[in-house]
Design a protein around this motif. Structure first.
Motif, PDB file in Angstrom:
ATOM      1  N   LEU A 433       0.568  -0.844  -0.069  1.00  0.00           N
ATOM      2  CA  LEU A 433       0.262  -0.105  -0.132  1.00  0.00           C
ATOM      3  C   LEU A 433       0.757   1.643  -0.639  1.00  0.00           C
ATOM      4  N   ALA A 434       2.097   1.109   0.708  1.00  0.00           N
ATOM      5  CA  ALA A 434       2.893   2.007   0.830  1.00  0.00           C
ATOM      6  C   ALA A 434       3.262   2.502  -0.345  1.00  0.00           C
ATOM      7  N   ASN A 435       3.855   1.097  -1.095  1.00  0.00           N
ATOM      8  CA  ASN A 435       4.416   1.150  -2.628  1.00  0.00           C
ATOM      9  C   ASN A 435       3.856   1.682  -3.731  1.00  0.00           C
ATOM     10  N   ILE A 436       2.308   2.206  -3.643  1.00  0.00           N
ATOM     11  CA  ILE A 436       1.786   2.579  -4.551  1.00  0.00           C
ATOM     12  C   ILE A 436       2.393   4.083  -4.957  1.00  0.00           C
ATOM     13  N   GLU A 437       2.623   3.921  -6.316  1.00  0.00           N
ATOM     14  CA  GLU A 437       3.662   5.219  -6.929  1.00  0.00           C
ATOM     15  C   GLU A 437       1.964   6.252  -7.211  1.00  0.00           C
ATOM     16  N   ALA A 438       1.336   5.666  -8.035  1.00  0.00           N
ATOM     17  CA  ALA A 438      -0.099   6.568  -8.641  1.00  0.00           C
ATOM     18  C   ALA A 438      -1.056   5.489  -8.900  1.00  0.00           C
ATOM     19  N   ILE A 439      -2.247   5.809  -9.075  1.00  0.00           N
ATOM     20  CA  ILE A 439      -3.776   5.498  -9.254  1.00  0.00           C
ATOM     21  C   ILE A 439      -4.322   5.498 -10.279  1.00  0.00           C
ATOM     22  N   GLY A 440      -5.145   4.506 -11.166  1.00  0.00           N
ATOM     23  CA  GLY A 440      -5.557   5.691 -12.595  1.00  0.00           C
ATOM     24  C   GLY A 440      -6.624   5.753 -12.378  1.00  0.00           C
ATOM     25  N   ASP A 441      -7.018   6.118 -13.035  1.00  0.00           N
ATOM     26  CA  ASP A 441      -8.063   7.138 -13.894  1.00  0.00           C
ATOM     27  C   ASP A 441      -9.345   6.130 -14.445  1.00  0.00           C
ATOM     28  N   ASP A 442      -8.944   4.654 -14.711  1.00  0.00           N
ATOM     29  CA  ASP A 442     -10.216   3.893 -14.949  1.00  0.00           C
ATOM     30  C   ASP A 442     -10.730   3.608 -13.813  1.00  0.00           C
ATOM     31  N   PHE A 443     -11.664   2.264 -13.764  1.00  0.00           N
ATOM     32  CA  PHE A 443     -12.155   1.850 -13.019  1.00  0.00           C
ATOM     33  C   PHE A 443     -12.851   0.257 -13.429  1.00  0.00           C
ATOM     34  N   TYR A 444     -13.028  -0.553 -12.785  1.00  0.00           N
ATOM     35  CA  TYR A 444     -13.871  -1.909 -13.040  1.00  0.00           C
ATOM     36  C   TYR A 444     -13.823  -2.888 -12.071  1.00  0.00           C
ATOM     37  N   TRP A 445     -15.725  -2.848 -11.493  1.00  0.00           N
ATOM     38  CA  TRP A 445     -16.252  -4.011 -11.385  1.00  0.00           C
ATOM     39  C   TRP A 445     -16.087  -5.195 -10.624  1.00  0.00           C
ATOM     40  N   ASP A 446     -15.434  -6.580 -10.696  1.00  0.00           N
ATOM     41  CA  ASP A 446     -15.037  -7.808 -10.879  1.00  0.00           C
ATOM     42  C   ASP A 446     -16.773  -8.051  -9.685  1.00  0.00           C
ATOM     43  N   GLU A 447     -16.994  -8.907 -10.614  1.00  0.00           N
ATOM     44  CA  GLU A 447     -18.623  -9.797  -9.539  1.00  0.00           C
ATOM     45  C   GLU A 447     -18.104 -10.885  -9.344  1.00  0.00           C
ATOM     46  N   SER A 448     -16.628 -11.392  -9.764  1.00  0.00           N
ATOM     47  CA  SER A 448     -16.525 -13.025 -10.099  1.00  0.00           C
ATOM     48  C   SER A 448     -16.538 -13.339  -8.288  1.00  0.00           C
ATOM     49  N   GLY A 449     -16.650 -12.659  -7.486  1.00  0.00           N
ATOM     50  CA  GLY A 449     -15.914 -13.149  -6.256  1.00  0.00           C
ATOM     51  C   GLY A 449     -16.898 -14.319  -5.074  1.00  0.00           C
ATOM     52  N   GLY A 450     -16.480 -15.227  -4.779  1.00  0.00           N
ATOM     53  CA  GLY A 450     -17.055 -16.515  -3.929  1.00  0.00           C
ATOM     54  C   GLY A 450     -15.831 -16.471  -2.412  1.00  0.00           C
ATOM     55  N   CYS A 451     -16.860 -15.213  -1.822  1.00  0.00           N
ATOM     56  CA  CYS A 451     -15.319 -15.638  -0.519  1.00  0.00           C
ATOM     57  C   CYS A 451     -15.804 -16.536   0.514  1.00  0.00           C
ATOM     58  N   GLY A 452     -13.892 -16.730   1.413  1.00  0.00           N
ATOM     59  CA  GLY A 452     -13.954 -17.621   2.630  1.00  0.00           C
ATOM     60  C   GLY A 452     -13.834 -17.006   3.129  1.00  0.00           C
ATOM     61  N   LYS A 453     -13.895 -17.829   4.287  1.00  0.00           N
ATOM     62  CA  LYS A 453     -13.917 -17.402   5.656  1.00  0.00           C
ATOM     63  C   LYS A 453     -14.951 -17.972   6.961  1.00  0.00           C
ATOM     64  N   GLY A 454     -13.665 -18.820   8.562  1.00  0.00           N
ATOM     65  CA  GLY A 454     -14.643 -19.723   8.968  1.00  0.00           C
ATOM     66  C   GLY A 454     -15.620 -20.811   8.410  1.00  0.00           C
ATOM     67  N   GLY A 455     -15.424 -21.519   7.641  1.00  0.00           N
ATOM     68  CA  GLY A 455     -15.702 -22.586   6.482  1.00  0.00           C
ATOM     69  C   GLY A 455     -16.915 -22.184   5.873  1.00  0.00           C
ATOM     70  N   GLN A 456     -16.985 -21.198   5.913  1.00  0.00           N
ATOM     71  CA  GLN A 456     -18.074 -20.321   4.910  1.00  0.00           C
ATOM     72  C   GLN A 456     -17.673 -20.197   3.944  1.00  0.00           C
ATOM     73  N   SER A 457     -17.727 -20.621   2.424  1.00  0.00           N
ATOM     74  CA  SER A 457     -17.014 -20.405   1.276  1.00  0.00           C
ATOM     75  C   SER A 457     -18.084 -19.749   0.400  1.00  0.00           C
ATOM     76  N   GLY A 458     -17.888 -19.216  -0.264  1.00  0.00           N
ATOM     77  CA  GLY A 458     -18.238 -19.221  -1.680  1.00  0.00           C
ATOM     78  C   GLY A 458     -19.782 -18.158  -1.153  1.00  0.00           C
ATOM     79  N   LEU A 459     -19.474 -17.307  -0.448  1.00  0.00           N
ATOM     80  CA  LEU A 459     -20.246 -16.035   0.513  1.00  0.00           C
ATOM     81  C   LEU A 459     -20.059 -14.871  -0.969  1.00  0.00           C
ATOM     82  N   PRO A 460     -21.291 -14.780  -1.829  1.00  0.00           N
ATOM     83  CA  PRO A 460     -21.488 -13.028  -2.776  1.00  0.00           C
ATOM     84  C   PRO A 460     -20.886 -12.159  -2.573  1.00  0.00           C
TER      85      PRO A 460
END
Length: 480
Positions: A433-460
């Motif tokens: 995070l400290a080494n981020i030198e520049a942040i682009g002016d573009d943006f995109y949402w990725d809807e592919s996520g299925g998160c896992g934690k505490g034995g609960q995998s695939g949470l959208p």
């Protein structure tokens, strides 16, 4: 096939009076009591090569009881509504046995409401299983026919429509519903002893049509697998790296987002000190957010992502929480308990995968805010570096992360040059995070996520961000 698509939902709605009466009867025995009922209708299809691995439609009806007494929690899940009273007594008995301290829950105003995240296109329940299977076959044909070097393919489809009722001993009674859809594709190519895989995942809470026009993405997965067979392996080393918005989304979710979940912090004094409010983690341009609240414009829903909802699984209103503001940590994600114990505001991030599991602190939609640097300028003045795009996979271990890029190219003299393969990006999240030198002016949402934690995998979940330029990233590859 469903025998009656409305019967399960009607049944759960008829139980509102019953569950509120039961809570009123038992509320005096504990400090906090809640019932969560859930009716779900779902489809699952999995093709492996020419074979059908899974082809099913199902309905489920069940619930959970959670009771808290002197800081101790009792939990009981059920799928027989006739046993609800017995399950309540069971959860209460467990809480009273465990509890030996103080119940501290952040205050949330009671609410009674009914809400739905509306679809803007076709309801998956109105699409036949035959048509869904035909869509999977179509995508599988694209993968298999791309090249004779494709040896293995998988295509999966899933949808779930949930109707949830949450009632608490604090007089909250919420009914909410949504549909969630997801497709995953992979193609593995082989040439002698070289094996490469291309993957794509996408999802939606908006419409079935979002999954029905993916020919380009599916072809891209097969193409990446085949093309990578002939690419050179990147020389391992430390490079300046430019990552695309999809990798930015993966990074902010996996590497930083989980550390922002307050149950991770209040149970770990060292992490709580590291993630102390007011600590600087990056430049003044860096903004990081998480939020489930659907965005409104002119009374119309403008943004809905995979992690969107109106109320979490404790009945706390969804919010948008700024985690990093101008490079400084200003917030974290909470359940009512973690917010109460840390003396902070609840954020509506207590989520469970289904009624089988208790709610725990989870991300929703997590993103890095758009920057001001034109994307082309991110590559300027880099004599030799790496441009990484898309993702194959990744893992985190506390502060450390390793991600595999789906595609990558060398950067030479400020320009994108030859493609390379087997690119992994590793590092410490705080240093990165400290080494981020520049942040682009573009943006995109990725809807592919299925998160896992505490034995609960695939949470959208959803994740997103702009392209980033980061210095001194460890890139794995051939030893030179």
């Amino acid at each position: 096939m469903f025998t009656d698509k409305c019967s399960t939902i009607d049944n759960i709605n008829d139980r509102k009076n019953i569950i509120t009466d039961l809570i009123n009867r038992y509320r005096h025995r504990v400090d906090f009591l809640t019932i969560r009922l859930e009716a779900a209708e779902s489809t699952d299809i999995l093709l492996r090569g020419k074979k059908i691995d899974t082809l099913s439609e199902s309905t489920s009806l069940g619930g959970q009881v959670r009771a808290c007494y002197k800081g101790g929690w009792g939990f009981s899940a059920f799928n027989d509504l006739a046993s609800l009273q017995e399950r309540m007594e069971e959860a209460i008995a467990c809480a009273r046995i465990i509890g030996d301290d103080e119940t501290i829950l952040a205050e949330v105003a009671p609410i009674q409401t009914v809400c739905t995240i509306p679809l803007i296109g076709s309801d998956p329940r109105n699409i036949s299983l035959t048509d869904k299977k035909a869509l999977c076959d179509h995508y599988n044909d694209i993968l298999r026919s791309y090249s004779d070097r494709i040896t293995t393919t998988t295509v999966s489809y899933s949808d779930s429509t949930q109707n949830i009722i949450i009632a608490t001993s604090e007089d909250t009674l919420i009914e909410q519903s949504w549909s969630d859809l997801e497709m995953r594709f992979s193609a593995t190519a082989r040439q002698e002893n070289i094996v490469q895989t291309g993957r794509e995942t996408t999802g939606s809470r908006k419409a079935y049509e979002d999954l029905s026009q993916l020919d380009r993405q599916v072809t891209g997965a097969a193409q990446r697998a085949v093309d990578a067979l002939a690419l050179p392996v990147i020389p391992g080393g430390t490079y300046p790296v430019v990552i695309d918005p999809i990798l930015t989304g993966l990074f902010v979710h996996e590497a930083f987002g989980h550390l922002s979940e307050a149950d991770m912090a209040y149970e770990n004094p060292d992490l709580l000190e590291t993630m102390s409010i007011g600590r600087r983690f990056g430049s003044e341009e860096l903004q990081i957010y998480d939020g489930a609240a659907p965005h409104l414009k002119n009374s119309q829903l403008e943004e809905i992502h995979r992690g969107s909802y109106y109320y979490d699984d404790e009945g706390t209103p969804a919010t948008t929480t700024q985690l990093i503001k101008d490079g400084v940590l200003v917030g974290r994600l909470h359940s009512r308990e973690t917010a109460g114990k840390l003396g902070e505001k609840p954020t509506g991030n207590a989520r469970c995968l289904s009624y089988h599991y208790p709610p725990i602190v989870r991300m929703t939609n997590t993103w890095i805010g758009r920057g001001k640097t034109p994307v082309k300028e991110l590559f300027q003045n880099i004599p030799i570096g790496v441009y990484a795009s898309n993702w194959l996979g990744g893992m985190t271990n506390g502060e450390m992360f390793t991600f595999s890029a789906g595609e990558a190219w060398m950067i030479r003299d400020g320009k994108i040059a030859e493609p390379v393969r087997d690119v992994t990006l590793s590092g410490n999240v705080f240093k990165t995070l400290a080494n981020i030198e520049a942040i682009g002016d573009d943006f995109y949402w990725d809807e592919s996520g299925g998160c896992g934690k505490g034995g609960q995998s695939g949470l959208p979940v959803g994740c997103g961000g702009p392209s980033l330029r980061i210095k001194d990233v460890v890139v794995g590859g051939e030893t030179v």
